[in-house]
Design an enzyme around this catalytic site. Structure first.
Site, short mmCIF file in Angstrom:
data_model
loop_
_atom_site.label_atom_id
_atom_site.label_comp_id
_atom_site.label_asym_id
_atom_site.label_seq_id
_atom_site.Cartn_x
_atom_site.Cartn_y
_atom_site.Cartn_z
N TRP A 31 -7.63 3.84 -0.25
CA TRP A 31 -6.95 5.08 0.15
C TRP A 31 -7.86 6.27 0.00
CZ3 TRP A 31 -3.49 3.94 3.34
CH2 TRP A 31 -2.76 2.76 3.20
N ASP B 204 -4.03 12.74 -4.57
CA ASP B 204 -3.11 11.82 -3.89
C ASP B 204 -2.43 11.02 -5.00
OD1 ASP B 204 -1.78 9.79 -2.64
OD2 ASP B 204 -3.52 9.00 -1.55
N LYS C 110 7.11 4.78 -2.97
CA LYS C 110 6.89 3.95 -4.17
C LYS C 110 7.77 4.44 -5.32
CE LYS C 110 2.39 3.73 -2.17
NZ LYS C 110 2.46 2.46 -1.51
N1 PMP Z 1 -2.33 6.83 -0.74
C1 PMP Z 1 -2.01 5.83 -1.58
C2 PMP Z 1 -2.50 5.88 -2.98
C3 PMP Z 1 -1.22 4.78 -1.12
O1 PMP Z 1 -0.90 3.77 -1.95
C4 PMP Z 1 -0.76 4.77 0.22
C5 PMP Z 1 0.13 3.69 0.77
N2 PMP Z 1 0.15 2.48 0.16
C6 PMP Z 1 -1.15 5.82 1.05
C7 PMP Z 1 -1.91 6.84 0.54
C8 PMP Z 1 -0.72 5.86 2.49
O2 PMP Z 1 0.62 6.10 2.62
P1 PMP Z 1 1.31 6.18 4.06
O3 PMP Z 1 1.11 4.87 4.73
O4 PMP Z 1 2.73 6.45 3.76
O5 PMP Z 1 0.63 7.29 4.80
#
Ligand code: PMP
Length: 363
Positions: free
Chosen positions: A108, A175, A199
């Site tokens: 991420w 994030d 989450k």
């Molecule tokens: N950042 C983190 C730490 C994540 O775990 C996730 C999704 N698992 C995301 C960003 C991306 O989230 P989304 O698909 O809702 O954009």
């Protein structure tokens, strides 16, 4: 067919929510607070929904002791949208020569890095490559950097920052998608914190942002209204029609967290759950935790078996036992137990019992 009572949901997200939150959401679908109209059917400008919105914000401020000079925003954007929005707001400059620092601790953070590159210089202040089993201990910040971005919990690799990176007066952006409100937090250390909801908060497709207004004021000029965090602040997240149901569920989750005793209480619960599982993995001869001690996530426990065959055989058995969602991310393989705030201790105990039984049978 399996009923809810027979399943423990270890999914990494969308993930398990508190049963009382789901029950309240189910009730609100047909009747929000005795109005005779469901949450999906209420106007976002009407008093019934405004009460929901204001209570959600107020309870978030209480839960996390959000300082008054911070905005609390509900955005119809997922965490991935923020990867671009952040850089568009705070890295882009007319001269195109600004720099932002990023901590590279997994998939991420890598996506956040890739999304920022079109907007300016991206400097990698630290990296957990190539194995991503630990959080880097030293930061190399670039002079005059606009901000430092980090991912507080690495959902896929199962590592977690134990404390925020030390960045002095440089604005810190986080994030926090996979560990928001899982432990006490000092919001004043952050310029901006964002989290996709699916989450620890509620449904997917909505994010919570907590940001210092003074930092928001430094955004690049010429932004379109929906790209500009200040629009959401000025309009109390109602510039466009927001995800009203998502805000309702987030509000219920926050109420539930307050009823649990707040962030210190949930942190204790989370630490206990994770310690049970990590301690078992330490003792086991077949199952092994992936992340290094001192860097391990309390939310996503990544682990592997002594062979791929054992992993596959256990995953098949686990599904039959109602232990769902344990397959590790496709980038990594192995197993992953996501045990967010609402995941019950009994589920962790059931997983340990199943892993132990499998090991005894297959020694
Ligand atoms: N950042 C983190 C730490 C994540 O775990 C996730 C999704 N698992 C995301 C960003 C991306 O989230 P989304 O698909 O809702 O954009």
């Amino acid at each position: 067919m399996q009923s809810r009572e027979q399943v423990y949901n270890f999914s990494s997200g969308p993930a398990a929510l508190a049963p009382s939150v789901l029950q309240n959401a189910a009730r609100a679908l047909t009747d929000l607070n005795g109005t005779g109209i469901g949450i999906l059917e209420h106007s976002h400008r009407g008093s019934a929904f405004l009460e929901v919105l204001q209570a959600a914000e107020a309870n978030i401020r209480t839960l996390a002791a959000v300082p008054d000079d911070y905005a609390v925003l509900f955005m119809t954007a997922s965490a991935t949208h923020h990867f671009t929005l952040l850089a568009r707001n705070f890295l882009a400059s007319s001269a195109g020569d600004a720099t932002a620092d990023y901590c590279d601790t997994g998939v991420w953070s890598n996506k956040a890095i890739a999304a920022a590159k079109p907007f300016g210089n991206v400097h990698i202040a630290c990296s957990a490559a190539p194995d991503f089993t630990a959080i880097p201990t030293t930061l190399n910040l670039s002079p005059g950097t606009r901000y430092v971005h980090f991912t507080s919990n690495n959902t896929i690799y199962g590592t977690q920052w134990q404390t925020e990176p030390q960045v002095g007066a440089t604005p810190l952006i986080c994030d926090a998608s996979s560990d928001i409100f899982s432990k006490p937090i000092d919001i004043s250390r952050y310029a901006l914190l964002y989290a996709g909801a699916q989450k620890n908060l509620g449904p997917s497709g909505i994010s919570l942002v907590i940001a210092r207004r003074e930092f928001l004021a430094t955004a690049a000029p010429g932004l379109a209204p929906l790209e500009d965090y200040r629009t959401y602040d000025r309009e109390q997240s109602l510039y466009n029609t927001p995800n009203t149901f998502g805000i309702f569920v987030i509000g219920e989750t926050v109420k539930w967290l307050l009823a649990q005793g707040g962030l210190a209480a949930i942190a204790e619960h989370n630490a206990h759950k994770a310690a049970r599982l990590y301690n078992f993995l330490e003792e086991s001869e077949m199952w092994r935790a992936r992340a290094r001690v001192g860097h391990r996530s309390l939310m996503n426990v990544t682990f592997g078996g002594s062979t791929k065959e054992h992993e596959e055989a256990f995953l098949t058995r686990a599904e039959a036992l109602g232990l769902s969602g344990l397959r590790g991310h496709r980038a990594l393989g192995g197993l992953r137990a996501s045990i967010y705030n609402a995941f019950p201790l009994q589920g962790v105990e059931a997983l340990i019992a199943a892993l132990k039984a499998y090991e005894l049978e297959n020694r």
